[in-house]
Enzyme design. Structure first.
Site, PDB file in Angstrom:
ATOM      1  N   MET A  44      -1.933  -3.476 -10.056  1.00 59.12           N
ATOM      2  CA  MET A  44      -1.728  -2.175 -10.686  1.00 59.12           C
ATOM      3  C   MET A  44      -2.979  -1.605 -11.373  1.00 59.12           C
ATOM      4  O   MET A  44      -2.865  -0.651 -12.131  1.00 59.12           O
ATOM      5  CB  MET A  44      -0.562  -2.257 -11.682  1.00 59.12           C
ATOM      6  CG  MET A  44       0.753  -2.582 -11.008  1.00 59.12           C
ATOM      7  SD  MET A  44       1.187  -1.382  -9.707  1.00 59.12           S
ATOM      8  CE  MET A  44       2.696  -2.097  -9.056  1.00 59.12           C
ATOM      9  N   HIS A  49       2.099  -0.510   0.031  1.00 57.06           N
ATOM     10  CA  HIS A  49       2.613   0.618  -0.749  1.00 57.06           C
ATOM     11  C   HIS A  49       4.078   0.850  -0.383  1.00 57.06           C
ATOM     12  O   HIS A  49       4.419   0.866   0.804  1.00 57.06           O
ATOM     13  CB  HIS A  49       1.783   1.881  -0.480  1.00 57.06           C
ATOM     14  CG  HIS A  49       2.235   3.039  -1.313  1.00 57.06           C
ATOM     15  ND1 HIS A  49       1.891   3.168  -2.640  1.00 57.06           N
ATOM     16  CD2 HIS A  49       3.054   4.069  -1.030  1.00 57.06           C
ATOM     17  CE1 HIS A  49       2.480   4.244  -3.131  1.00 57.06           C
ATOM     18  NE2 HIS A  49       3.188   4.816  -2.169  1.00 57.06           N
ATOM     19  N   ILE A  97      -6.593   0.277 -10.786  1.00 58.03           N
ATOM     20  CA  ILE A  97      -7.342   1.039  -9.766  1.00 58.03           C
ATOM     21  C   ILE A  97      -8.660   0.304  -9.444  1.00 58.03           C
ATOM     22  O   ILE A  97      -9.312  -0.233 -10.344  1.00 58.03           O
ATOM     23  CB  ILE A  97      -7.657   2.472 -10.306  1.00 58.03           C
ATOM     24  CG1 ILE A  97      -6.361   3.281 -10.411  1.00 58.03           C
ATOM     25  CG2 ILE A  97      -8.714   3.187  -9.483  1.00 58.03           C
ATOM     26  CD1 ILE A  97      -5.804   3.796  -9.098  1.00 58.03           C
TER      27      ILE A  97
HETATM   28  C1  GAR Z   1       5.806  -3.666  -4.764  1.00 63.82           C
HETATM   29  O1  GAR Z   1       6.957  -2.893  -4.494  1.00 63.82           O
HETATM   30  C2  GAR Z   1       4.576  -2.966  -4.228  1.00 63.82           C
HETATM   31  O2  GAR Z   1       4.796  -2.280  -3.032  1.00 63.82           O
HETATM   32  C3  GAR Z   1       4.283  -2.010  -5.349  1.00 63.82           C
HETATM   33  O3  GAR Z   1       4.534  -2.749  -6.526  1.00 63.82           O
HETATM   34  C4  GAR Z   1       5.542  -3.742  -6.268  1.00 63.82           C
HETATM   35  C5  GAR Z   1       5.029  -5.103  -6.698  1.00 63.82           C
HETATM   36  O4  GAR Z   1       6.029  -6.084  -6.617  1.00 63.82           O
HETATM   37  N1  GAR Z   1       2.928  -1.516  -5.264  1.00 63.82           N
HETATM   38  C6  GAR Z   1       2.596  -0.254  -5.557  1.00 63.82           C
HETATM   39  O5  GAR Z   1       3.385   0.575  -5.962  1.00 63.82           O
HETATM   40  C7  GAR Z   1       1.128   0.083  -5.319  1.00 63.82           C
HETATM   41  N2  GAR Z   1       0.907   1.499  -5.357  1.00 63.82           N
HETATM   42  P1  GAR Z   1       5.707  -7.653  -6.517  1.00 63.82           P
HETATM   43  O6  GAR Z   1       4.780  -8.000  -7.693  1.00 63.82           O
HETATM   44  O7  GAR Z   1       7.054  -8.308  -6.655  1.00 63.82           O
HETATM   45  O8  GAR Z   1       5.057  -7.928  -5.189  1.00 63.82           O
END
Ligand code: GAR
Length: 208
Positions: free
Chosen positions: A91, A110, A93
């Protein structure tokens, strides 16, 4: 064998999908060598430790200037000899230094069908809230290379997921993960490690 370094910030279910795929022999010609977190308390770090994968932490707030953070992350990834860097719910950038050092070697997952519901501010639950607000009937996930445009790099794989009656952002997030993210991210990483992705004019071609 390619060195895979995974960057995380949260629960790490996408990291778990990568680990499970690796254990099933589905990551061809690649191995997860290190997991780097932007948060010291991310549960993703436990998942890495449970699988004897080395971990590191790098926090944006430990650097006064963004440039210094960008340099530190670039050097950390280089010191790990990363062949491919996977953003699995990372998370923070990325800066231009790290993006240039790893051009077409950083893969992000994404939770929408890019170019819908993406770009600055679209992350996590917010993506699904906006999809439901708009009333789209189909959403999904996208695995793509990272370039200097937020969520604008070459698309590797996409998978659609249907919206259902009664979906909340939380329910939809879970279904997009299960039906799309956890499948296409390991597949994209494996294709990269097998050198089956060619990039031209900001588009990819998957080689058989
Ligand atoms: C996931 O849904 C991923 O696609 C999203 O954050 C979540 C992380 O979950 N990423 C974004 O939104 C990037 N722009 P996780 O830690 O359980 O894998």
């Amino acid at each position: 064998m390619k060195n895979i370094v995974v960057l995380v910030s949260g629960g790490g279910t996408n990291l778990q999908a990568l680990i499970d795929a690796q254990n099933r022999g589905e990551i061809k010609n690649g191995k997860i060598s290190c997991v780097i977190s932007s948060k010291p308390d991310a549960y993703a770090l436990e998942r890495a430790k449970n699988n004897n994968i080395e971990t590191e932490i790098i926090r944006r707030k430990d650097y006064a200037e963004f440039d210094d953070y960008d340099t530190a992350l670039t050097e950390l990834l280089q010191s790990k000899n990363a062949d491919v860097v996977v953003l699995a719910g990372f998370m923070t950038i990325l800066g231009s230094k790290v993006i240039r050092a790893f051009e077409n070697r950083i893969i992000n997952i994404h939770p929408s069908l890019i170019p819908s519901f993406c770009g600055e501010g679209y992350y996590g639950l917010r993506v699904h809230e906006e999809a439901l607000k708009k009333g789209v009937k189909v959403t999904g996930a996208t695995a793509h290379f990272v370039n200097e445009i937020c969520d604008g790099g070459p698309i590797i794989i996409q998978k659609a997921v249907e919206i259902q009656n009664g979906d909340t952002p939380e329910i939809l997030q879970k279904r997009v993960m299960q039906e799309a993210e956890w499948k296409i991210l390991p597949k994209a990483v494996s294709l990269f490690c097998e050198e089956k992705i060619s990039v031209k004019d900001n588009k990819t071609e998957i080689l058989d």
